[in-house]
Design a protein around this motif. Structure first.
Motif, PDB file in Angstrom:
ATOM      1  N   SER A  83       0.817  -1.202   0.000  1.00 39.30           N
ATOM      2  CA  SER A  83       0.000   0.000   0.000  1.00 39.30           C
ATOM      3  C   SER A  83       0.856   1.260   0.000  1.00 39.30           C
ATOM      4  O   SER A  83       0.570   2.216  -0.724  1.00 39.30           O
ATOM      5  N   ILE A  84       1.904   1.266   0.811  1.00 41.66           N
ATOM      6  CA  ILE A  84       2.786   2.434   0.880  1.00 41.66           C
ATOM      7  C   ILE A  84       3.378   2.744  -0.491  1.00 41.66           C
ATOM      8  O   ILE A  84       3.468   3.912  -0.902  1.00 41.66           O
ATOM      9  N   PHE A  85       3.766   1.707  -1.215  1.00 41.96           N
ATOM     10  CA  PHE A  85       4.339   1.915  -2.556  1.00 41.96           C
ATOM     11  C   PHE A  85       3.330   2.587  -3.484  1.00 41.96           C
ATOM     12  O   PHE A  85       3.632   3.603  -4.120  1.00 41.96           O
ATOM     13  N   TRP A  86       2.106   2.042  -3.565  1.00 41.67           N
ATOM     14  CA  TRP A  86       1.124   2.594  -4.498  1.00 41.67           C
ATOM     15  C   TRP A  86       0.584   3.937  -4.039  1.00 41.67           C
ATOM     16  O   TRP A  86       0.296   4.825  -4.854  1.00 41.67           O
ATOM     17  N   MET A  87       0.461   4.130  -2.728  1.00 41.70           N
ATOM     18  CA  MET A  87       0.017   5.416  -2.191  1.00 41.70           C
ATOM     19  C   MET A  87       0.996   6.540  -2.502  1.00 41.70           C
ATOM     20  O   MET A  87       0.615   7.710  -2.602  1.00 41.70           O
ATOM     21  N   SER A  88       2.256   6.180  -2.650  1.00 47.08           N
ATOM     22  CA  SER A  88       3.283   7.204  -2.832  1.00 47.08           C
ATOM     23  C   SER A  88       3.134   7.965  -4.154  1.00 47.08           C
ATOM     24  O   SER A  88       3.574   9.109  -4.250  1.00 47.08           O
ATOM     25  N   PHE A  89       2.494   7.364  -5.161  1.00 45.63           N
ATOM     26  CA  PHE A  89       2.357   8.045  -6.453  1.00 45.63           C
ATOM     27  C   PHE A  89       1.547   9.340  -6.345  1.00 45.63           C
ATOM     28  O   PHE A  89       2.046  10.417  -6.706  1.00 45.63           O
ATOM     29  N   PRO A  90       0.299   9.308  -5.847  1.00 41.93           N
ATOM     30  CA  PRO A  90      -0.423  10.577  -5.685  1.00 41.93           C
ATOM     31  C   PRO A  90       0.175  11.457  -4.589  1.00 41.93           C
ATOM     32  O   PRO A  90       0.135  12.694  -4.687  1.00 41.93           O
ATOM     33  N   THR A  91       0.738  10.833  -3.552  1.00 45.24           N
ATOM     34  CA  THR A  91       1.337  11.611  -2.469  1.00 45.24           C
ATOM     35  C   THR A  91       2.515  12.430  -2.978  1.00 45.24           C
ATOM     36  O   THR A  91       2.683  13.606  -2.611  1.00 45.24           O
ATOM     37  N   VAL A  92       3.327  11.846  -3.835  1.00 44.83           N
ATOM     38  CA  VAL A  92       4.492  12.544  -4.387  1.00 44.83           C
ATOM     39  C   VAL A  92       4.059  13.762  -5.190  1.00 44.83           C
ATOM     40  O   VAL A  92       4.720  14.808  -5.146  1.00 44.83           O
ATOM     41  N   MET A  93       2.953  13.664  -5.903  1.00 45.75           N
ATOM     42  CA  MET A  93       2.494  14.819  -6.675  1.00 45.75           C
ATOM     43  C   MET A  93       2.099  15.962  -5.757  1.00 45.75           C
ATOM     44  O   MET A  93       2.351  17.138  -6.075  1.00 45.75           O
ATOM     45  N   LEU A  94       1.508  15.653  -4.615  1.00 45.07           N
ATOM     46  CA  LEU A  94       1.181  16.700  -3.641  1.00 45.07           C
ATOM     47  C   LEU A  94       2.447  17.308  -3.061  1.00 45.07           C
ATOM     48  O   LEU A  94       2.550  18.533  -2.904  1.00 45.07           O
ATOM     49  N   PHE A  95       3.430  16.461  -2.744  1.00 46.36           N
ATOM     50  CA  PHE A  95       4.712  16.963  -2.251  1.00 46.36           C
ATOM     51  C   PHE A  95       5.397  17.829  -3.317  1.00 46.36           C
ATOM     52  O   PHE A  95       6.027  18.846  -3.005  1.00 46.36           O
ATOM     53  N   LEU A 171      -5.875   2.938  -2.191  1.00 48.10           N
ATOM     54  CA  LEU A 171      -6.771   4.082  -2.366  1.00 48.10           C
ATOM     55  C   LEU A 171      -7.393   4.490  -1.042  1.00 48.10           C
ATOM     56  O   LEU A 171      -7.512   5.683  -0.738  1.00 48.10           O
ATOM     57  N   ASP A 172      -7.763   3.514  -0.236  1.00 46.15           N
ATOM     58  CA  ASP A 172      -8.298   3.771   1.101  1.00 46.15           C
ATOM     59  C   ASP A 172      -7.264   4.525   1.934  1.00 46.15           C
ATOM     60  O   ASP A 172      -7.559   5.554   2.555  1.00 46.15           O
ATOM     61  N   GLY A 173      -6.042   4.020   1.933  1.00 47.70           N
ATOM     62  CA  GLY A 173      -4.980   4.660   2.713  1.00 47.70           C
ATOM     63  C   GLY A 173      -4.706   6.073   2.255  1.00 47.70           C
ATOM     64  O   GLY A 173      -4.528   6.986   3.078  1.00 47.70           O
ATOM     65  N   PHE A 174      -4.681   6.288   0.944  1.00 49.23           N
ATOM     66  CA  PHE A 174      -4.410   7.638   0.434  1.00 49.23           C
ATOM     67  C   PHE A 174      -5.533   8.607   0.799  1.00 49.23           C
ATOM     68  O   PHE A 174      -5.276   9.733   1.236  1.00 49.23           O
ATOM     69  N   LEU A 175      -6.780   8.164   0.637  1.00 43.45           N
ATOM     70  CA  LEU A 175      -7.905   9.049   0.949  1.00 43.45           C
ATOM     71  C   LEU A 175      -7.918   9.442   2.421  1.00 43.45           C
ATOM     72  O   LEU A 175      -8.235  10.580   2.758  1.00 43.45           O
ATOM     73  N   GLN A 176      -7.543   8.505   3.293  1.00 45.59           N
ATOM     74  CA  GLN A 176      -7.511   8.835   4.722  1.00 45.59           C
ATOM     75  C   GLN A 176      -6.299   9.686   5.091  1.00 45.59           C
ATOM     76  O   GLN A 176      -6.285  10.328   6.135  1.00 45.59           O
ATOM     77  N   SER A 177      -5.276   9.684   4.234  1.00 41.63           N
ATOM     78  CA  SER A 177      -4.115  10.552   4.490  1.00 41.63           C
ATOM     79  C   SER A 177      -4.267  11.919   3.835  1.00 41.63           C
ATOM     80  O   SER A 177      -3.529  12.846   4.151  1.00 41.63           O
ATOM     81  N   LEU A 178      -5.240  12.047   2.932  1.00 43.72           N
ATOM     82  CA  LEU A 178      -5.395  13.278   2.158  1.00 43.72           C
ATOM     83  C   LEU A 178      -5.562  14.533   3.015  1.00 43.72           C
ATOM     84  O   LEU A 178      -4.994  15.588   2.669  1.00 43.72           O
ATOM     85  N   PRO A 179      -6.322  14.498   4.123  1.00 44.72           N
ATOM     86  CA  PRO A 179      -6.449  15.716   4.939  1.00 44.72           C
ATOM     87  C   PRO A 179      -5.116  16.277   5.418  1.00 44.72           C
ATOM     88  O   PRO A 179      -4.962  17.497   5.544  1.00 44.72           O
ATOM     89  N   TYR A 180      -4.130  15.392   5.697  1.00 44.75           N
ATOM     90  CA  TYR A 180      -2.822  15.876   6.134  1.00 44.75           C
ATOM     91  C   TYR A 180      -2.157  16.701   5.036  1.00 44.75           C
ATOM     92  O   TYR A 180      -1.462  17.681   5.302  1.00 44.75           O
TER      93      TYR A 180
END
Length: 280
Positions: A83-95, A171-180
């Motif tokens: 999950s961390i690997f796949w979540m990192s794709f949208p997270t990196v774009m925010l970073f 996707l679940d993990g990313f959506l729950q991390s999105l507020p941060y």
């Protein structure tokens, strides 16, 4: 993340990794670097603090609970690392957008209007904003039209260990991390505070899965801890909150911890042990 990126560029990437032709300010290089740093940082936080919590905090008697899954720890780690690997794709774009200056992150106290009091207020605001957003995102994940596709994977673990903390569908993990991640695009926040809160959030997420159900008396009605969260795993429609019990109370989903009512996981284990002893 720009401070982390600059540090990595200066000490690692520029002298040892990238060719001189690939400039530090280049978008493609920054995205690749952020992808590496995000994955490495998230994995280190998860594995190091998860392991410390599992070996020094988690009550291993809980593995005797009948709802503790066979090979559960390995399943939790596998799901979390994937999950961390796949979540990192949208997270990196925010970073990346943060590094490019599109957020309201700032460097120094002089850039604030009220000084340190504004920094402290932003920390409180961050905690309450993310707690509110995560409550509603988490609750939506339990809707019957969504649950089986996303959030069900996390609920495979009725008696979670610290390694279940990041064991989500990506996707679940990313959506729950999105507020941060969206907070500093809406509200001003010091860069060092943002990085510290990012670390804190990951450790907190581990802590509410750590199996340590002890709660200090005055905070039982305010803080959402492991005792509250294990009831979420066991009883499904309760205690969706991340840090506080506020939104569960307002949303009618608060459940007083079963461990304080003589009906928690340890009580169940003792009951089974007693019944087994009687049969012998």
């Amino acid at each position: 993340m720009d401070h982390v990126l600059s540090f990595a560029d200066f000490y690692v990437f520029t002298p040892y990794v990238y060719p001189a032709s690939w400039q530090e300010e280049g978008a493609s290089r920054q995205i690749v670097s952020l992808f590496l740093l995000t994955n490495l940082g998230a994995l280190l936080l998860y594995l190091v603090f998860g392991a410390l919590s599992f070996y020094y905090v988690f009550d291993h008697r809980l593995t005797k609970h009948p709802q503790f899954v066979k090979n559960q720890v390995s399943q939790e780690i596998h799901l979390a690392t994937t999950s961390i690997f796949w979540m990192s794709f949208p997270t990196v774009m925010l970073f990346f957008w943060e590094v490019r200056g599109h957020s309201k992150l700032y460097d120094g106290i002089k850039q604030t209007v009220m000084g340190w009091s504004e920094v402290l207020a932003s920390i409180v605001g961050f905690l309450f904003f993310t707690d509110m957003c995560i409550y509603w995102i988490h609750r939506c994940m339990h809707h019957r039209s969504i649950y089986k596709y996303l959030h069900k994977q996390h609920h495979l673990f009725k008696i979670p260990t610290p390694f279940a903390s990041h064991a989500f569908h990506p996707l679940d993990g990313f959506l729950q991390s999105l507020p941060y991640h969206i907070y500093p695009f809406i509200f001003p926040l010091h860069k060092a505070v943002y990085l510290s809160l990012f670390v804190f959030v990951n450790i907190w997420t581990i802590s509410i899965h750590d199996g340590d159900y002890r709660i200090s008396g005055p905070f039982i009605h305010l803080i959402n801890g492991a005792a509250h969260h294990v009831d979420h795993h066991l009883f499904f429609n309760y205690n969706y909150g991340q840090y506080f019990t506020l939104w569960d109370r307002l949303g009618g989903s608060y459940r007083h911890p079963s461990v304080l009512q003589g009906n928690g996981p340890h009580d169940h284990i003792r009951k089974i042990a007693t019944e087994t002893a009687r049969k012998k």
